[in-house]
Structures are given as C-alpha cells and as structure tokens.
Scaffold this active site. Structure first.
Site, short mmCIF file in Angstrom:
data_model
loop_
_atom_site.label_atom_id
_atom_site.label_comp_id
_atom_site.label_asym_id
_atom_site.label_seq_id
_atom_site.Cartn_x
_atom_site.Cartn_y
_atom_site.Cartn_z
N HIS A 645 -8.64 4.35 -1.75
CA HIS A 645 -9.82 4.64 -0.78
C HIS A 645 -9.10 6.09 -0.38
O HIS A 645 -10.36 7.17 0.14
CB HIS A 645 -10.08 4.21 0.32
CG HIS A 645 -9.03 3.46 0.68
ND1 HIS A 645 -8.08 2.49 0.99
CD2 HIS A 645 -7.99 4.35 2.29
CE1 HIS A 645 -7.08 2.20 2.01
NE2 HIS A 645 -7.37 3.52 2.86
N ASP A 693 -9.47 -1.34 -5.17
CA ASP A 693 -8.82 -0.65 -4.47
C ASP A 693 -7.04 -0.08 -4.74
O ASP A 693 -6.49 -0.44 -4.14
CB ASP A 693 -8.74 -0.16 -3.30
CG ASP A 693 -8.32 0.29 -1.87
OD1 ASP A 693 -8.39 1.69 -2.61
OD2 ASP A 693 -8.09 0.19 -0.77
N GLY A 787 -2.99 4.99 8.12
CA GLY A 787 -2.08 5.56 8.37
C GLY A 787 -1.01 5.40 7.43
O GLY A 787 0.29 5.41 6.10
N SER A 789 -2.53 3.41 4.56
CA SER A 789 -2.54 2.88 3.80
C SER A 789 -2.61 4.00 2.59
O SER A 789 -2.01 4.26 2.54
CB SER A 789 -4.58 3.68 3.36
OG SER A 789 -5.63 3.07 4.48
N GLY A 790 -2.62 2.42 1.66
CA GLY A 790 -1.80 2.95 0.15
C GLY A 790 -0.50 2.62 0.33
O GLY A 790 0.04 2.31 -1.07
#
Length: 838
Positions: A645, A693, A787, A789-790
């Site tokens: 995402h 994701d 912030g 994410s991932g």
C-alpha cells in the site's frame, strides 16, 4: 507512471519552422559588405598613391571576415535563447485522439505521405487549431500535428494527434490536462442534439465520448514524428492470420515504436513469445502496450519491465495497438506475433448434469489472453431439476457482494445481484441457489487484467455439502474430522478459528494433536511433544520442508542453530538476524515501552522507546520525494521488504522518487542512502481490504559490506513458522507516537507487542485473511502508526535469531484499546519473495 526524462536536445523540424515567428533587427551581411566596400573605394580614390594600400586591403578582408563571424554567432545565440531553448524548457506536449463520425475511411489514409492523408490531416489540423487559437490559451498554443488516421470499429475515422504549447513557467496551470481537454469538449458539447454523443467541431462531426487528451513527453513527440527512423507500421488485413514481430538491440540504446492496425470489426491479439531484457523500473528496459497509436497514459494496456519466458498475450479493445520498446545497451530482444480477431458476442448457454461430479469449464473472454479493459460475456445455465443450483469453482478468483467502491477486477451480475471479483492464491466455490441463473461478466480494470477459469457443476440447493462435511466460507467442502486440526483446509481459516483448545494427551497412547507437536514450546511436562522432531513426515503447511523436498515434524527449524534436515538445508543462508549492537549512551538492555500497533496506509510506533545504535540493523526508512513515507526491512544485500500500500498510487509507483535510508538511528544520520531500481508489488494486492499487502524493493547498488555492523538482513521465516507465546516480538519505526501527534520522532522507536490468536483477531476486525496477523497489547499502548507502514514486526526465536514475522499494514487508528495492529504474515509469502530475489 514512471518519471519522465525530458529531452532537451536539438529542436525538431516543427521547432525550426518557428524561427519565422521571431523578428530580430540584425544587420545583413550583404548590407555590411556594401557599406564597407563603398567606404574603401572612396578612400582609395583619395590615397591611390599611398605605399600601404595593399596592406590595408588585406586588413579590410580580415576585418570583414571577423565581423561576419561575430554576427553569425550573435544571431545563433539569440535564436537559441529565444526560440530553441525556450521551446525545450517551456514546451508542453499533449497526445490526443477523437473519432470523426460519418467520414469514410479509405486505405490511402494509412500512409502519411499520401495526398489523401495530407489533405484530410490538414483540414482536421486547421479545425483543431481554430478552436485553440480562439480559446483562453490562444497565446500559448503553438500548433497541432495529425499523427495517424485509422478506421474504427464504431465507424468513421479515428484521429490521433499531437498538440504543442509554449508556456512560461508562471502560466503552466493554464494548460493543464483537464483544461486542454475541456476546451475541445466544450466546443463539441454546445452542438449535441437528441441525446447523441456526436456534435460538431466547426463542421466536423466529432464523438464527444471518444475525446481523450493526455499530457506527454517531448521525447515521445519527437520519437513518433513523421519520418522518424524508429517507427514501424504493420497492418493485419486478414482475420486470424499471424504476422511475426521481432525486435533486436545488440548495440546502443533503442527507443522504438511499432504501430499495429487491423481490419474494421476486429481487435488485435499480441502474442509475446519471449522478451529478453533486464528487470528494471519501467524507465530503462520496458515494453509498453497501448490501446491507441500514440503513447497515451490513459490508453496503457500492459507494461512489462522484466524478462518474459512463458508465452503471454494481450488483447486490444479496438483495431489499433502501439508497442513502445525501451531497450538499453546490451543484447535485448523481443519475439512474438500479432493477429486480427473478429469481434464476437459472448453469449453462451450451458446445460449442467444432475450428477454434481460432472462438470465443464468456463473461461474468461479471450482466454488464455489477458483480459482487455472492455469485454463482456453472458452465461445462461440450465440445470435438469428445480432442486439443483449451479456451483462455480474458481482456481484463483473470488466473488464478493459489491459495496460502495467500484469493482477493480471484474463486475458480475448474478440474477440481478451485483458482485465484484478479485484475485487470490487459492480456490473458491461460488454457489447460485437457482436452477436457471443468468451470469453476466464485464471487464472493469483500467488496464489488461489476469484471466480466470472456473469449473461449473450442479449441486443440491438444500444440502450444498455431503453429510459429514463442513461448509467453508470459501464455499469448499471439507471433512468434519479435518476441522480444528491445525491445517487450513478451507484456505481462509474458517475451519481453524473459534476452535476450543484440543486435549494434549501427554500421558496417553493416542497421538498428540498436530498443534502441539514440535512447535518449540514444552506443552507436555514429559517432553513428549518435542521429541523425535527430526522425524520425516508427510508434507503440509505445518511441517518444515527441507531442501531435498522431504519434510520433518519440527515447525521452526530454520536457522535455529540445530541441524535438523539430513541435507543441513535448514541451517543454510543463515547470515541474518544477529545484530552486532554498537554501544552508545543508551543502555541497550533496557526493555522498551509499548509501541502501538497497526494503522491505515502509513503507520508509526506508539508507546515506544528510543532504540540503540545498531539494535535493529535491518530497519529502513523509505523517503518519497525527500520525506519519510514508509518503512522497510533489509532481507539481502540488494533487496528490501515493505508493504504494497506504500506504492499503490500511480505517483508512488515511480522508484526514482524513492530513497532508502539504511543503518540509521536518527533521521538524517543514515550510514547509507540507496536509490531504488524497481518496486515489485504483489500481483494480488487488494487496496480495498489490504490483502496481499507486500512489496519488494530492489536497490540499484548493494550496500557495502564494510557497514555490516550497522546494516544486516533480518531472517525470512519458513512457511511452517509457528507463532507461540514464547516469541518476543517488536515493532519499530519513525512513525507518529500517537493518533493525534503532529511531529515525527527523530530517533528510531521500538515497542514490544504480543502475537494475538487469529480467532481473537477476527473477533476484533472480522474480515482478516490468513495472510494477516494481529499483534499488540490489550491496552493499546504499544502499537504502530502513520509512518511505520512497511516496517518490520521482528520476532526473536529460541535460537536467538530475529525473523521478520510481519509487515506493518493496517489497523483501526493507533493505540486504541482492544484494537491491535494488523500485519502482513510474511510466512505466507516466503516462496513469492524467494522467486523474485532469485
């Protein structure tokens, strides 16, 4: 789309023609020579007998030569400054198309050099120019160039054209894509009558629905110009006849176009046998297929940025197609063919048998080709009895009731109920409790989409599954004895959630439940559950598969420091997950505060504490256009792991806009900043529910081994990874520390969280797929947030190594009680990750 490199070389032929539009008061060479010669003649008559006359004549010739040279330099400089450089720096280019109705196409229009083409193109060009020269952007408009005229499946003439504007920097907003398109549309809109889509553009009957204008690159404009040496045209005049296509580039760079047209009433099928290129970011090596004859962003059918070894085919929506090849230096090649396929109505009547075991096959339109953006098919099913319905078993596809969002991968109507299709990695069964259902399918993707297949059969409406079988949420039927056995037989965990804890039977003679066997925890005091763990067993998702293909009972055998497989493959590739902590003022032994879990889109660590230097050497900070946007994990010397995402929007998919900051504790103190070569987003990623994701990022250059104290890969889990209460898991990142926070922390934050059972996770959120897991604390005080994410959810096993168990994905806010963070379950994607890394 990828970033565009603007070509600021010499102006094209049209650019040179624009010199006549600029008036410069520069003395002519002939005039200067006449004046100088007259002056010299008068002086010669007065001083004829002077001894130095010959010498003066030589000086005069030198002077004249110098003056002429200076004048030419000045003229060229002025022309470059005011015309060529202005055009290069301020030129704005648009590619467009529209259909002219009631105009008969003639074969001569296929040849740009024919008098018929020139006549028609000139007339259309004058009409378009008249519209824009009387518009609000008339002073910025330069000219229109008709590129191609083609026949159209809807009748009439399809016009492909370029428009060029020269725009000062302060007026760029006046020629935005929407503004330029609106001018042409408004000119047609005023003449529409009787609900027809055809209006008049200064006498031309133009279909307003066919108007499409996209901003483009100057390099595309010059490369596709008439007379270009790297544009080829091919025509398929017969249906179902294959015309070979071959492109080779064994030296230098190559950016070429192949324009394909076919007979009216047909579509074009492009078959790709092989494409030999370097995997790239779609800016260097790439093949882009357009549903038009110009490179228009809104008409992209498919883009290939890595080698193709298995046959692949793409279908257009009309009888035109453009192939754009970008090939860098080296031996690169393309082999394939194209053919015209006559358009046919897909209306099929299907009769099923009374026996539920009897079945037939249903395929997507143009199968096995990719689905074009526009296609449809209708199946009318007939069962022999009113008590029977129709069951559709899809291999990699699922239908769900449509909500307020549009369908991204297929629009379905089944007996007046609307469904949306999406791609998944397992089978599903869609049952229609009606003896004579009508099933309508329409393509809904903006570009070419994956094909699908399904088998159809009849089923008993009153009893979908046989006796002693359990009906899964996926529609599959599994034996009741396989429910709660630790194996996801339903493919969506519907047979494994909300199960009561099985009996351990530690002292009995009956076998232990598979959940307890060799899971790394001492469930039995006598150690029965953790004995004989290297014993070979039948392979399943809860057994560890060795390199030889055999499986053992031990679930978490990978890199635990104990050789378990006979071929020792479980202890190979284990140079990971061992931080060599660099001491600083902080006491690394302090336990962290809680850090909140999942969040939507971007995320951050809530309730965390400052990390120590070198404590999380796989942590990466991803910056988009210079600003922190997401996190990632180092998994090898040139690959990073992150969330899909983070790159789901068009502007975020350009790898050239991203920088990876590695070996960093505080923002701005990275030991290594790396460019991103390419971004690989999982092909099944669903932006509606964040399923699949996951994404991979390939670095342009591997990080130097001298930085191994600060940068190290984290270990990838085995597909059989078992998550138990003994695992110590931490979420890390530079995201916000609360839902209302406005300032990002400068120092990397860490927070300890607990893995939550899948049953509890589903109780909190409902639609949680098997490819997700929940982690947090009941109070919500430790979580991820915007912030983060991932970034990684790192878990330490009994062997001491750290594994990237999860990827920060989504959640309800940040740090809310009883709403844990939701993470991508990495163990479900180990095979996918390794297939791309190798």
């Amino acid at each position: 789309m990828g970033s565009r490199r603007q070509d600021v070389g010499r102006a094209g032929e049209e650019d040179v023609a624009s010199v006549a539009d600029v008036s410069l008061d520069v003395p002519t060479v002939d005039g200067m020579l006449y004046a100088l010669c007259s002056r010299y003649h008068r002086r010669r008559l007065k001083k004829l007998k002077k001894p130095h006359a010959v010498w003066n004549l030589q000086n005069l010739a030198i002077l004249i030569t110098v003056v002429v040279f200076v004048v030419m330099i000045v003229m060229w400089s002025l022309l470059w400054v005011f015309i060529f450089r202005r055009e290069s720096n301020s030129g704005v280019y648009f590619a467009g198309m529209f259909r002219i109705a009631n105009v008969e196409f003639i074969p001569e229009y296929r040849h740009a050099g024919s008098s018929e083409f020139v006549s028609m193109a000139t007339m259309i060009q004058q009409v378009v120019s008249s519209v824009y020269r009387t518009s609000s952007v008339s002073r910025l408009y330069k000219h229109t160039v008709i590129s191609d005229l083609s026949n159209n499946n809807k009748g009439g003439l399809l016009v492909h054209f370029w428009m060029v504007f020269v725009v000062p920097q302060l007026k760029t907003a006046a020629v935005c894509e929407e503004c330029v398109s609106a001018i042409l549309r408004d000119s047609v809109l005023t003449s529409l009558q009787n609900r027809s889509s055809v209006g008049y553009l200064l006498g031309l009957p133009v279909d307003i629905d066919s108007i499409l204008i996209n901003i483009a690159l100057r390099s595309d404009y010059t490369a596709t110009a008439t007379g270009s040496q790297c544009v080829d045209k091919m025509y398929a005049g017969l249906a179902d006849v294959k015309f070979p296509l071959k492109v080779f580039s064994s030296w230098g760079g190559l950016s070429c176009y192949v324009k394909l047209t076919a007979i009216p009433g047909s579509v074009i099928r492009l078959a790709i046998s092989s494409l030999s290129i370097e995997a790239s970011d779609c800016v260097n090596d790439a093949l882009t297929v357009y549903d038009a004859l110009l490179p228009m962003r809104g008409k992209v059918l498919y883009r290939l940025c890595e080698p193709v070894h298995q046959p692949l085919s793409v279908v257009s929506t009309s009888n035109v197609m453009l192939l754009s090849f970008s090939l860098t230096q080296g031996v690169k090649s393309f082999m394939g063919d194209f053919q015209a396929i006559l358009e046919e109505e897909c209306l099929i009547t299907v009769a099923t048998q009374a026996n539920s075991l009897s079945s037939g096959q249903l395929t997507s339109p143009f199968y096995p080709s990719l689905l074009p953006p526009q296609c449809s098919c209708t199946w009318n099913f007939q069962t022999p009895q009113s008590s029977l319905g129709v069951a559709l078993t899809f291999r990699n596809y699922v239908l769900n009731p449509k909500d307020l969002k549009s369908c991204e991968h297929g629009w379905w109507k089944v007996n007046e109920i609307i469904y949306c299709g999406s791609y998944i990695s397992h089978s599903t069964v869609f049952r229609i409790p009606h003896p004579h259902p009508e099933v309508v399918f329409r393509c809904s993707s903006r570009t070419s989409d994956l094909p699908f297949t399904a088998t159809y059969s009849s089923f008993n409406i009153s009893q979908p599954c046989p006796e002693n079988y359990f009906l899964c949420s996926t529609g599959l039927c599994v034996e009741k004895g396989r429910r709660c056995d630790g194996l996801d037989d339903c493919q969506d965990e519907s047979d494994e959630v909300f199960c009561s804890s099985p009996t351990k039977n530690c002292g009995g003679s009956s076998p232990l439940h598979p959940i307890y066997v060799c899971n790394g925890e001492n469930d039995c005091s006598n150690g029965r559950d953790e004995s004989n763990c290297t014993q070979e067993t039948s392979c399943s998702e809860i057994s560890y598969r060795c390199g030889s293909g055999s499986c053992i009972l031990k679930k978490n055998a990978k890199c635990d420091g104990v050789p378990d497989c006979q071929d020792l493959s479980d202890e190979q590739d284990c140079a990971c997950g061992r931080p060599s902590l660099v001491k600083n003022q902080m006491d690394a032994s302090l336990s962290p505060h809680s850090g909140p879990g999942g969040a939507m889109a971007q995320e951050r660590v809530v309730g965390g504490t400052n990390a120590a230097e070198g404590e999380w050497p796989w942590q990466v900070s991803l910056h988009f256009s210079g600003y922190l946007y997401c996190g990632a994990s180092v998994i090898s010397s040139e690959w990073l792991l992150s969330a899909a995402h983070c790159f789901s929007r068009d502007r975020l998919s350009d790898p050239q806009q991203w920088k990876a900051h590695l070996g960093m504790l505080a923002q701005g103190s990275a030991k290594h900043v790396a460019d991103i070569r390419r971004i690989v987003v999982h092909e099944y990623y669903d932006s509606r529910n964040f399923d699949y994701d996951i994404a991979l990022l390939q670095l342009r250059k591997a990080w130097p081994s001298t930085l191994s104290a600060h940068i190290q890969p984290v270990c990838l889990p085995a597909t059989s990874q078992t998550l138990n209460s003994a695992l110590r898991c931490w979420v890390t990142g530079w995201g916000y520390r609360s839902e209302q926070d406005k300032v990002l922390p400068s120092v990397l934050q860490k927070a300890e969280v607990t893995i939550i059972t899948q049953s509890e996770c589903k109780r909190r959120y409902g639609p949680v797929s098997p490819r997700m897991l929940c982690a947090g604390v009941p109070s919500g005080e430790q979580d991820a947030c915007r912030g983060d994410s991932g970034g990684p959810l790192s878990c330490q096993t009994a062997g001491g190594r750290w594994f990237v168990t999860g990827i920060v994905s989504w959640g309800a806010g940040c740090g809310r009680p009883n709403l844990p963070g939701v993470y991508t379950r990495v163990a479900k994607f180990t095979g996918w990750i390794q297939s791309h890394m190798t």
